[in-house]
Design a protein around this motif. Structure first.
Motif, PDB file in Angstrom:
ATOM      1  N   SER A  67      16.221 -24.712  17.991  1.00  0.00           N
ATOM      2  CA  SER A  67      16.854 -23.492  18.458  1.00  0.00           C
ATOM      3  C   SER A  67      15.876 -22.591  19.203  1.00  0.00           C
ATOM      4  CB  SER A  67      17.450 -22.761  17.256  1.00  0.00           C
ATOM      5  OG  SER A  67      18.369 -21.807  17.669  1.00  0.00           O
TER       6      SER A  67
ATOM      7  N   GLY B 142      19.410 -16.545  15.968  1.00  0.00           N
ATOM      8  CA  GLY B 142      20.324 -17.434  15.241  1.00  0.00           C
ATOM      9  C   GLY B 142      19.857 -18.867  15.392  1.00  0.00           C
TER      10      GLY B 142
ATOM     11  N   TYR C 131      20.685 -22.458  15.719  1.00  0.00           N
ATOM     12  CA  TYR C 131      21.771 -23.396  15.987  1.00  0.00           C
ATOM     13  C   TYR C 131      21.222 -24.806  16.078  1.00  0.00           C
ATOM     14  CZ  TYR C 131      24.254 -19.175  17.352  1.00  0.00           C
ATOM     15  OH  TYR C 131      24.827 -17.938  17.355  1.00  0.00           O
TER      16      TYR C 131
ATOM     17  N   LEU D   8      22.783 -27.804  17.454  1.00  0.00           N
ATOM     18  CA  LEU D   8      23.945 -28.396  18.111  1.00  0.00           C
ATOM     19  C   LEU D   8      23.577 -29.766  18.656  1.00  0.00           C
ATOM     20  CD1 LEU D   8      25.166 -25.193  19.963  1.00  0.00           C
ATOM     21  CD2 LEU D   8      25.990 -26.126  17.818  1.00  0.00           C
ATOM     22  N   THR D   9      24.157 -30.800  18.072  1.00  0.00           N
ATOM     23  CA  THR D   9      23.899 -32.158  18.519  1.00  0.00           C
ATOM     24  C   THR D   9      25.247 -32.860  18.700  1.00  0.00           C
ATOM     25  OG1 THR D   9      23.877 -33.014  16.283  1.00  0.00           O
ATOM     26  CG2 THR D   9      21.769 -32.311  17.166  1.00  0.00           C
ATOM     27  N   ASP D  10      25.193 -34.076  19.183  1.00  0.00           N
ATOM     28  CA  ASP D  10      26.443 -34.832  19.328  1.00  0.00           C
ATOM     29  C   ASP D  10      26.648 -35.803  18.173  1.00  0.00           C
ATOM     30  OD1 ASP D  10      27.283 -33.615  21.682  1.00  0.00           O
ATOM     31  OD2 ASP D  10      25.889 -34.827  22.850  1.00  0.00           O
TER      32      ASP D  10
ATOM     33  N   GLU E  40      29.773 -37.354  11.733  1.00  0.00           N
ATOM     34  CA  GLU E  40      29.440 -37.588  10.324  1.00  0.00           C
ATOM     35  C   GLU E  40      29.018 -39.032  10.101  1.00  0.00           C
ATOM     36  OE1 GLU E  40      30.304 -34.529   7.466  1.00  0.00           O
ATOM     37  OE2 GLU E  40      32.232 -35.558   7.452  1.00  0.00           O
TER      38      GLU E  40
ATOM     39  N   ARG F  68      24.562 -31.439  10.516  1.00  0.00           N
ATOM     40  CA  ARG F  68      25.875 -31.374   9.897  1.00  0.00           C
ATOM     41  C   ARG F  68      26.270 -29.915   9.662  1.00  0.00           C
ATOM     42  NH1 ARG F  68      27.900 -33.008   3.933  1.00  0.00           N
ATOM     43  NH2 ARG F  68      29.921 -33.819   4.505  1.00  0.00           N
ATOM     44  N   TYR F  69      25.307 -29.083   9.294  1.00  0.00           N
ATOM     45  CA  TYR F  69      25.592 -27.664   9.041  1.00  0.00           C
ATOM     46  C   TYR F  69      25.700 -26.867  10.342  1.00  0.00           C
ATOM     47  CZ  TYR F  69      24.394 -28.427   4.089  1.00  0.00           C
ATOM     48  OH  TYR F  69      24.349 -28.857   2.799  1.00  0.00           O
ATOM     49  N   SER F  70      25.040 -27.342  11.401  1.00  0.00           N
ATOM     50  CA  SER F  70      25.106 -26.743  12.734  1.00  0.00           C
ATOM     51  C   SER F  70      24.453 -25.371  12.869  1.00  0.00           C
ATOM     52  CB  SER F  70      26.539 -26.606  13.248  1.00  0.00           C
ATOM     53  OG  SER F  70      27.169 -27.835  13.253  1.00  0.00           O
ATOM     54  N   TYR F  71      24.557 -24.537  11.862  1.00  0.00           N
ATOM     55  CA  TYR F  71      24.001 -23.186  11.947  1.00  0.00           C
ATOM     56  C   TYR F  71      23.261 -22.959  10.649  1.00  0.00           C
ATOM     57  CZ  TYR F  71      23.969 -18.091  12.638  1.00  0.00           C
ATOM     58  OH  TYR F  71      23.606 -16.770  12.815  1.00  0.00           O
ATOM     59  N   ILE F  72      21.956 -22.723  10.752  1.00  0.00           N
ATOM     60  CA  ILE F  72      21.140 -22.732   9.545  1.00  0.00           C
ATOM     61  C   ILE F  72      20.792 -21.315   9.120  1.00  0.00           C
ATOM     62  CG2 ILE F  72      18.957 -23.523   8.535  1.00  0.00           C
ATOM     63  CD1 ILE F  72      20.886 -25.805   9.179  1.00  0.00           C
TER      64      ILE F  72
END
Lengths: 403, 308
Positions: free
Chosen positions: B77, B140, B142, B144-146, B149, B221-225
């Motif tokens: 990030s 913040g 973030y 963000l990956t592709d 699950e 998986r959480y996307s925002y830590i």
């Protein structure tokens, strides 16, 4: 059966039951429309969510079902609400949303509570095509996020717009000649507080303010008196705290004890909660905080009344209304399409204007640029004093001591 | 190698292959439960590698897991580094941290060590927040990956395979033997010339390494830590409970604890979510009173009964 054997049998029984629950696909009745919701009923975010998120969902479902349900092409359908607790844990949240989508097969899902949870859940909403009208999510990455997730909508604003709202209010008070340009600024050392403080430093300095005190405190600090004593000794004209609910209350309490003499006193999240005025009474008159509403419009008056009647609780003076608005948008979009078609409903949200208790809402690039940024407690009511594209801002009043 | 070993290897490979095809047959919900399960299999098994033989109950999993997630988030990030680079750095940083902590604390015994590790996650969380607040700043975090699950599941499964191979090797190595002696009687171990301090530190380090690696893989998986979420004390407790439920004397012990526990936990959460903490407490009591040696111990007792 020996006691131990009984315990073992019991354990095996629980295990078997949970296996069955895990594998079974829920049966469903076609005469209802299933709406899912996952929000923190326990854990650190529960305090905010049980004021802002839960009661609005309860109220909306009651209202819709009282009028016979959602009007669809094949008749009216009542809402069947399926709720799960995410325990303020993103892993649990993801599992619960997956459960709603693939086990319970709900028709629509009400967006999560909190910035992190909205972003964590966005890939799943996108995968299954659910429209996600995020409310309690404030970010400066809205463009990137909406480009990535074509069914994600934002309604509560950006980080920068919140800081700019505070700056504008402080500039107004200073330029009226009632206040100097010294600011004491504190923040909670957690994602949200750090982000806001970081954005605020250059914005305040550019507006000609001098930050005479700049400190942070860890989340969950029980004793904030050193923070307030430090701020007081810097002799500021204004006090700004990028704070979370517990410290919003703690800092206010310390300011009263220390009799902090400032012309403007701002605390961020939860200042707009009815419990804030409930705790401090008239002492917090003319305190500033994040958010706001215009409580005088007929629509908003009706909303406050219905909220109290149907849930037994007072709404807050900020995101409660926005949360209800998001549900109104979802309701109108589903009825507009007339069937449980997620893609069509998402498209309908993008293309149409919605009549809500906050006036007409229209999304541009999945972002509704209409929200309150700063509010002020004025004689027992928290009124919006600064907004982006919302009418009805109250005149700002100057803080006069802690009586 | 003995025939017995070959049997175990064949069983392990078959199980691993079966686990690898889960994403193709499970629906989204089952897969997300599977991701959680395989995450705890990794955490509990690597925890047991250290705590099983030495009997040191470590509540530090949350701290290392958090370090992994947090480093990935900060790197991606704030510095635009790639996920892979950060996922490689994070466990190394955690390993170094574990060495420092291990050297300072593994001389402590019993309950003192437990208390220290309990405080560790909280301390690391505050330290990380403090550094970020005072020196780095943030807009913040973030991630963000592709990754879907399924990708995360396979990565975690790969890590689990490595942990099992490592554990299998450890059980046959001089180091593993030394640890078992330390666990039985540390004074004896010292007298026969084992460097007890370093043996413990090395194992504590591998536990930290794997926990951070798993934390790093979970971050997308959480996307925002947020620090509060990745440094969760609950995680440390769950790892301990699951490992004890399975049994820590065998490498595959935690595995047979994690899977039923995850399913029951899921059942409780989705049907009686208000009582999940109560359930956690009851589970603790049941394990201690009814199956003190875990499912593994239970199976062994049954096995002996059948034979006699």
């Amino acid at each position: 059966m020996k006691r131990r054997d009984f315990t073992k049998t019991l354990a095996a029984g629980v295990m078997a039951a949970s296996m069955a629950g895990f594998l079974a696909t829920a049966s469903w009745a076609a005469d209802t429309i299933k709406i899912g919701a996952v929000w923190p009923k326990t854990g650190p975010l529960a305090g905010g969510a049980t004021v802002t998120q839960g009661p609005n969902i309860e109220m909306w479902v009651k209202q819709v079902n009282a009028r016979g349900g959602l009007k669809l092409k094949d008749g009216q359908k009542k809402i069947e609400l399926i709720e799960y607790d995410d325990k303020t844990n993103p892993g649990e949240h993801i599992k619960a949303v997956q459960r709603l989508a693939t086990q319970d097969k709900v028709d629509f899902i009400i967006a999560p509570f909190g910035t992190g949870f909205n972003i964590a859940a966005a890939p799943i909403y996108a995968k299954y095509g659910y429209p996600q009208i995020a409310v309690s999510a404030i970010s400066d990455k809205i463009e990137e996020l909406t480009a990535r997730y074509p069914n994600l909508f934002f309604t509560l604003g950006t980080t920068t717009s919140f800081v700019e709202g505070v700056r504008d209010i402080l500039v107004d008070i200073r330029d009226s000649g009632k206040m100097g340009n010294k600011i004491a600024m504190v923040n909670v050392a957690d994602a949200f507080g750090i982000e806001l403080a970081d954005a605020a430093r250059p914005i305040f300095e550019k507006a000609g303010f001098e930050i005479v005190y700049d400190k942070s405190y860890p989340l969950g600090t029980p004793d904030l008196s050193p923070v307030m004593k430090g701020a007081k000794s810097a002799a500021p004209d204004a006090f700004v705290a990028w704070s979370y609910p517990p410290d919003t209350f703690g800092l206010t309490e310390q300011a009263i004890i220390e009799n902090l003499d400032v012309k403007a006193f701002y605390t961020a999240v939860a200042t707009c909660f009815p419990a804030y005025a409930g705790k401090f009474g008239s002492k917090i008159n003319y305190n500033l905080g994040a958010g706001g509403v215009n409580p005088d419009t007929p629509a908003m008056k009706a909303y406050f009344k219905a909220h109290k009647e149907l849930t037994g609780k007072e709404p807050d003076y900020w995101a409660s209304a926005n949360t209800y608005v998001s549900l109104q948008i979802l309701e109108q979009a589903i009825e507009g399409v007339g069937e449980s078609d997620k893609a069509a409903v998402t498209q309908y949200i993008k293309d149409n204007t919605f009549k809500t208790i906050m006036g007409d809402i229209k999304f541009e690039n999945q972002f509704s640029n209409r929200f309150w940024t700063v509010g002020q407690w004025q004689e027992g009511v928290f009124r919006g004093v600064k907004s982006v594209n919302v009418d009805g801002a109250a005149t700002i009043q100057q803080k006069t001591g802690w009586n | 190698m003995r025939t017995n070993d070959w049997q175990s290897i064949v069983i392990a490979v078959v199980l691993f292959a079966l686990a690898a095809i889960v994403p193709f047959i499970a629906n989204g919900y089952q897969l997300s439960v599977a991701v959680t399960a395989v995450m705890y299999v990794g955490l509990a098994t690597s925890w047991a590698l250290f705590s099983g033989p030495t009997h040191y109950i470590s509540l530090a999993s949350g701290a290392f897991f958090g370090v992994g997630g947090y480093l990935v988030a900060t790197g991606m990030s704030d510095y635009n580094l790639s996920f892979w680079l950060m996922a490689a750095i994070a466990p190394l940083v955690a390993a170094v941290l574990a060495i420092l902590i291990g050297l300072a604390t593994l001389r402590l015994s019993g309950v003192y060590f437990v208390i220290f590790t309990l405080g560790l996650a909280e301390m690391v969380r505050n330290l990380v927040s403090w550094i970020q607040n005072n020196f780095l700043g943030s807009r913040g975090l973030y991630v963000l990956t592709d990754f879907t699950e399924a990708h995360i599941y396979w990565m975690l499964l790969g890590v689990c395979a490595i942990i099992f191979i490592f554990g299998w090797w450890l059980g046959r190595s001089r180091l593993g033997f030394a640890l078992r002696i330390i666990g039985n009687d540390e004074a004896v171990a010292k007298h026969v010339g084992i460097n007890t301090a370093w043996s413990k530190v090395i194992l504590f380090m591998t536990t930290g390494f794997f926990a951070a690696l798993i934390g790093a893989i979970i971050a997308p998986r959480y996307s925002y830590i947020e620090p509060n979420q990745v440094f969760s004390p609950e995680l440390s407790f769950l790892v301990v409970i699951m490992a004890l439920l399975g049994g820590t004397q065998r490498l595959w012990g935690p595995l047979v604890g994690v899977i039923p526990f995850t399913l029951v936990w899921e059942f409780i959460n989705s049907n009686f979510s208000n009582f999940s903490t109560l359930f956690l407490g009851l589970a603790f009591l049941l394990i201690v009173y009814v199956i003190p040696r875990g499912f593994v111990g239970l199976l062994q007792t049954w096995g002996e009964k059948i034979r006699t």
